[in-house]
Design a protein around this motif. Structure first.
Motif, PDB file in Angstrom:
ATOM      1  N   PHE A   1     -36.303  91.668  44.874  1.00  0.00           N
ATOM      2  CA  PHE A   1     -37.316  91.008  45.397  1.00  0.00           C
ATOM      3  C   PHE A   1     -38.343  91.551  46.292  1.00  0.00           C
ATOM      4  N   ALA A   2     -39.572  91.440  46.286  1.00  0.00           N
ATOM      5  CA  ALA A   2     -40.420  91.899  47.169  1.00  0.00           C
ATOM      6  C   ALA A   2     -41.504  90.958  47.428  1.00  0.00           C
ATOM      7  N   THR A   3     -42.197  91.048  48.653  1.00  0.00           N
ATOM      8  CA  THR A   3     -43.095  90.121  48.983  1.00  0.00           C
ATOM      9  C   THR A   3     -44.733  90.757  49.205  1.00  0.00           C
ATOM     10  N   VAL A   4     -44.823  92.079  49.416  1.00  0.00           N
ATOM     11  CA  VAL A   4     -46.098  92.603  49.488  1.00  0.00           C
ATOM     12  C   VAL A   4     -46.492  93.505  48.440  1.00  0.00           C
ATOM     13  N   LYS A   5     -45.670  94.248  47.604  1.00  0.00           N
ATOM     14  CA  LYS A   5     -46.024  95.088  46.544  1.00  0.00           C
ATOM     15  C   LYS A   5     -45.067  94.899  45.417  1.00  0.00           C
ATOM     16  N   ALA A   6     -45.354  95.653  44.242  1.00  0.00           N
ATOM     17  CA  ALA A   6     -44.645  95.356  43.187  1.00  0.00           C
ATOM     18  C   ALA A   6     -43.034  95.578  43.317  1.00  0.00           C
ATOM     19  N   ALA A   7     -42.391  94.690  42.690  1.00  0.00           N
ATOM     20  CA  ALA A   7     -40.959  94.912  42.653  1.00  0.00           C
ATOM     21  C   ALA A   7     -40.500  96.039  41.737  1.00  0.00           C
ATOM     22  N   ILE A   8     -41.175  96.422  40.671  1.00  0.00           N
ATOM     23  CA  ILE A   8     -41.139  97.623  39.898  1.00  0.00           C
ATOM     24  C   ILE A   8     -42.421  98.481  40.119  1.00  0.00           C
ATOM     25  N   ARG A   9     -42.461  99.394  40.823  1.00  0.00           N
ATOM     26  CA  ARG A   9     -43.529 100.202  41.511  1.00  0.00           C
ATOM     27  C   ARG A   9     -43.527 101.668  41.294  1.00  0.00           C
ATOM     28  N   SER A  10     -44.841 102.268  40.904  1.00  0.00           N
ATOM     29  CA  SER A  10     -45.027 103.851  41.034  1.00  0.00           C
ATOM     30  C   SER A  10     -46.334 104.103  41.917  1.00  0.00           C
ATOM     31  N   ASP A  11     -46.425 105.425  42.182  1.00  0.00           N
ATOM     32  CA  ASP A  11     -47.394 105.817  43.072  1.00  0.00           C
ATOM     33  C   ASP A  11     -47.864 107.311  42.328  1.00  0.00           C
ATOM     34  N   ARG A  12     -48.615 107.843  43.011  1.00  0.00           N
ATOM     35  CA  ARG A  12     -49.428 109.198  42.902  1.00  0.00           C
ATOM     36  C   ARG A  12     -48.389 110.346  42.346  1.00  0.00           C
ATOM     37  N   GLY A  13     -48.618 111.069  41.267  1.00  0.00           N
ATOM     38  CA  GLY A  13     -47.719 111.783  40.719  1.00  0.00           C
ATOM     39  C   GLY A  13     -46.989 111.282  39.533  1.00  0.00           C
TER      40      GLY A  13
ATOM     41  N   THR B   1     -27.216  95.990  41.769  1.00  0.00           N
ATOM     42  CA  THR B   1     -27.355  96.155  43.413  1.00  0.00           C
ATOM     43  C   THR B   1     -28.441  95.151  43.397  1.00  0.00           C
ATOM     44  N   GLU B   2     -28.388  94.728  44.411  1.00  0.00           N
ATOM     45  CA  GLU B   2     -29.417  93.746  45.204  1.00  0.00           C
ATOM     46  C   GLU B   2     -30.269  94.197  46.268  1.00  0.00           C
ATOM     47  N   ILE B   3     -31.720  94.163  46.010  1.00  0.00           N
ATOM     48  CA  ILE B   3     -32.780  94.889  46.847  1.00  0.00           C
ATOM     49  C   ILE B   3     -33.697  93.762  47.323  1.00  0.00           C
ATOM     50  N   ASP B   4     -33.903  93.784  48.647  1.00  0.00           N
ATOM     51  CA  ASP B   4     -34.766  92.709  49.176  1.00  0.00           C
ATOM     52  C   ASP B   4     -35.625  93.433  50.202  1.00  0.00           C
ATOM     53  N   VAL B   5     -37.045  93.266  49.805  1.00  0.00           N
ATOM     54  CA  VAL B   5     -38.183  94.241  50.591  1.00  0.00           C
ATOM     55  C   VAL B   5     -39.173  93.181  50.914  1.00  0.00           C
ATOM     56  N   SER B   6     -39.329  93.198  52.339  1.00  0.00           N
ATOM     57  CA  SER B   6     -40.306  92.349  52.773  1.00  0.00           C
ATOM     58  C   SER B   6     -41.218  92.707  53.764  1.00  0.00           C
ATOM     59  N   GLY B   7     -41.077  94.093  54.200  1.00  0.00           N
ATOM     60  CA  GLY B   7     -42.148  94.817  54.941  1.00  0.00           C
ATOM     61  C   GLY B   7     -43.605  95.068  54.508  1.00  0.00           C
ATOM     62  N   GLY B   8     -44.545  95.398  54.847  1.00  0.00           N
ATOM     63  CA  GLY B   8     -46.092  95.701  54.579  1.00  0.00           C
ATOM     64  C   GLY B   8     -46.222  96.963  53.820  1.00  0.00           C
ATOM     65  N   ASN B   9     -46.824  97.163  52.937  1.00  0.00           N
ATOM     66  CA  ASN B   9     -47.122  98.134  51.974  1.00  0.00           C
ATOM     67  C   ASN B   9     -45.756  98.727  51.470  1.00  0.00           C
ATOM     68  N   ALA B  10     -44.965  98.015  50.887  1.00  0.00           N
ATOM     69  CA  ALA B  10     -43.488  98.256  50.529  1.00  0.00           C
ATOM     70  C   ALA B  10     -43.391  97.343  49.261  1.00  0.00           C
ATOM     71  N   GLY B  11     -42.694  98.178  48.316  1.00  0.00           N
ATOM     72  CA  GLY B  11     -42.145  97.497  47.100  1.00  0.00           C
ATOM     73  C   GLY B  11     -40.723  97.650  46.912  1.00  0.00           C
TER      74      GLY B  11
ATOM     75  N   GLU C   1     -42.448  98.154  58.011  1.00  0.00           N
ATOM     76  CA  GLU C   1     -43.597  98.519  57.549  1.00  0.00           C
ATOM     77  C   GLU C   1     -43.502  99.901  56.596  1.00  0.00           C
ATOM     78  N   GLY C   2     -43.957 100.010  55.569  1.00  0.00           N
ATOM     79  CA  GLY C   2     -43.810 101.265  54.577  1.00  0.00           C
ATOM     80  C   GLY C   2     -42.571 101.346  54.069  1.00  0.00           C
ATOM     81  N   SER C   3     -41.503 100.319  54.469  1.00  0.00           N
ATOM     82  CA  SER C   3     -40.093 100.913  53.941  1.00  0.00           C
ATOM     83  C   SER C   3     -39.877  99.905  52.543  1.00  0.00           C
ATOM     84  N   ASN C   4     -40.194 101.141  51.393  1.00  0.00           N
ATOM     85  CA  ASN C   4     -39.793 100.825  50.163  1.00  0.00           C
ATOM     86  C   ASN C   4     -38.271 100.694  50.036  1.00  0.00           C
ATOM     87  N   GLY C   5     -37.755  99.897  49.086  1.00  0.00           N
ATOM     88  CA  GLY C   5     -36.255  99.797  48.914  1.00  0.00           C
ATOM     89  C   GLY C   5     -35.540 101.143  48.355  1.00  0.00           C
ATOM     90  N   VAL C   6     -35.842 101.610  47.206  1.00  0.00           N
ATOM     91  CA  VAL C   6     -35.049 102.659  46.516  1.00  0.00           C
ATOM     92  C   VAL C   6     -36.163 103.538  45.800  1.00  0.00           C
TER      93      VAL C   6
END
Length: 402
Positions: free
Chosen positions: A147-159, A119-129, A101-106
């Motif tokens: 590869f991501a299952t819950v949030k975007a593969a390419i993602r940004s957030d506040r700020g 690099t290969e990145i595989d993210v499947s936890g909740g609230n994580a891209g 949960e909450g573990s984004n990749g990079v």
């Protein structure tokens, strides 16, 4: 679409947690496997303005959850790899696996810069891209397989921040809130394949931008299109959530070359924001019986402005573009459409007679518009001889055009 990328709109103090392995300045890791099993802990962390390099390193975050969804989204709490404090991190090859949960990749935060390639990145936890910037972070990504299952593969957030992506594949599956790209930053993607298997393809929020060059982009938003009880189903959305994650301002989507495919829903949906959409030589594929562009207010239930005053304002530019499909602009929304540089548009605009607040169309002398139904605009200018009525009537400010 679900909630904005940071989850709830509540505030949280800055909490970046700890790191299982904290890089020293000048350190170079080659090979090996690094893991983290604790809550609120990054597997590998670059901080305090260090410069470091990872080469063919295996990074695993398979135990330990984030105590705050906001902190994981805004600050990189519990991410597999986090760079912050103006540090610079180079990542070459290797893999990143994040399942908690909450573990984004990079994640690049607080002025940090990450250069990552092959690099290969595989993210499947909740609230994580997959890959993310926030708080002014910067990321340059080359030939990644994400590869991501819950949030975007390419993602940004506040700020916000800056993301420049070249090459690779970026795929999401399993959540209707997992577009290939979710932007609260300035994001540029070139020469890549972007696929959202159960979500819209791209979302741009507020005063931010997405620029796509020579990419194949596909979305398949979950939901029943045309069901008045559900939110709009679409492929690319430009909006303002009012959550505080993105500054209010003009949202921008620019695409040149490549293909854009909608397997379900309107191709473009604009609501509760000012925006610019520019298409140049893009191969467009629409879902059946949907709009090419819908600019409209929303019911306000998601907090996206107040119903009745949350329409969209959009400047649409077709440049050397072939586009087919109807356009709809509701009574509280505005559109200015420019058709130029050898473009051809085939479709009807507001065919049901809706009078938009502003609906202006301009053609240059190299471009054409062929109607597929009666159309209603407020202004018409340019080379109007290039309009093919095709047996239908074009009304300009209520008067039939001849």
């Amino acid at each position: 679409m679900g909630t904005p990328p940071g989850g709830d709109s509540g505030s949280s103090s800055v909490d970046t947690g700890t790191g299982a392995y904290v890089l020293a300045d000048g350190e170079e890791l080659e090979g090996g496997t690094y893991t983290s099993a604790n809550d609120d802990e990054n597997t590998i962390r670059a901080e305090d303005e260090v410069t470091a390099t990872l080469t063919d390193v295996t990074v695993e975050k398979t135990d330990g959850s984030a105590s705050s969804s906001d902190a994981s989204s805004f600050y990189g709490l519990n991410s597999a790899i986090l760079a912050l404090d103006n540090s610079v991190l180079y990542i070459n090859g290797g893999s990143v696996t994040a399942t908690t949960e909450g573990s984004n990749g990079v994640f690049a935060y607080d002025g940090a810069t990450i250069y990552i390639e092959d690099t290969e990145i595989d993210v499947s936890g909740g609230n994580a891209g997959g890959i993310e910037v926030a708080g002014g972070g910067t990321m340059y990504a080359t030939n990644l397989d994400v590869f991501a299952t819950v949030k975007a593969a390419i993602r940004s957030d506040r700020g916000g921040g800056t993301m420049v992506v070249d090459g690779g594949t970026y795929t999401t599956s399993g959540s209707s809130g997992a577009p290939a790209i979710y932007s609260t930053a300035d994001v540029t993607v070139s020469n890549a394949t972007l696929t959202a298997e159960t979500s819209e393809a791209v979302v741009v929020e507020g005063l931010n931008s997405v620029t796509i060059n020579d990419c194949d982009v596909t979305g398949n938003m979950d939901g029943v299109y045309g069901d008045e009880s559900s939110e709009n189903i679409h492929n690319v959305m430009l909006y303002q959530s009012m959550s505080g994650d993105a500054e209010v301002g003009t949202s921008s989507f620019t695409m040149t070359g490549g293909s854009l495919v909608s397997n379900n829903g309107d191709m473009f949906y604009v609501t509760n924001t000012e925006s610019v959409i520019t298409l140049t030589d893009v191969d467009l594929t629409l879902a059946d019986d949907t709009y090419l562009i819908l600019i409209a207010g929303n019911d306000g239930l998601n907090g996206w402005g107040t119903e009745g005053s949350n329409g969209g304002v959009c400047e649409v530019n077709f440049v050397d573009q072939t586009a087919t499909g109807d356009i709809m602009v509701d009574s509280i929304s505005e559109m200015t459409l420019s058709i130029s540089d050898g473009s051809t548009y085939t479709g009807a605009i507001n065919s049901d007679g809706t009078a938009a607040s502003v609906l202006s169309v301009t053609l240059d002398d190299t471009s054409t518009w062929t109607l597929t139904g009666d159309s209603y605009v407020t202004e018409l200018s340019g080379s109007t001889d290039n309009i093919e009525l095709n047996g239908y009537t074009l009304y300009v400010d209520g008067v039939a055009f001849e």
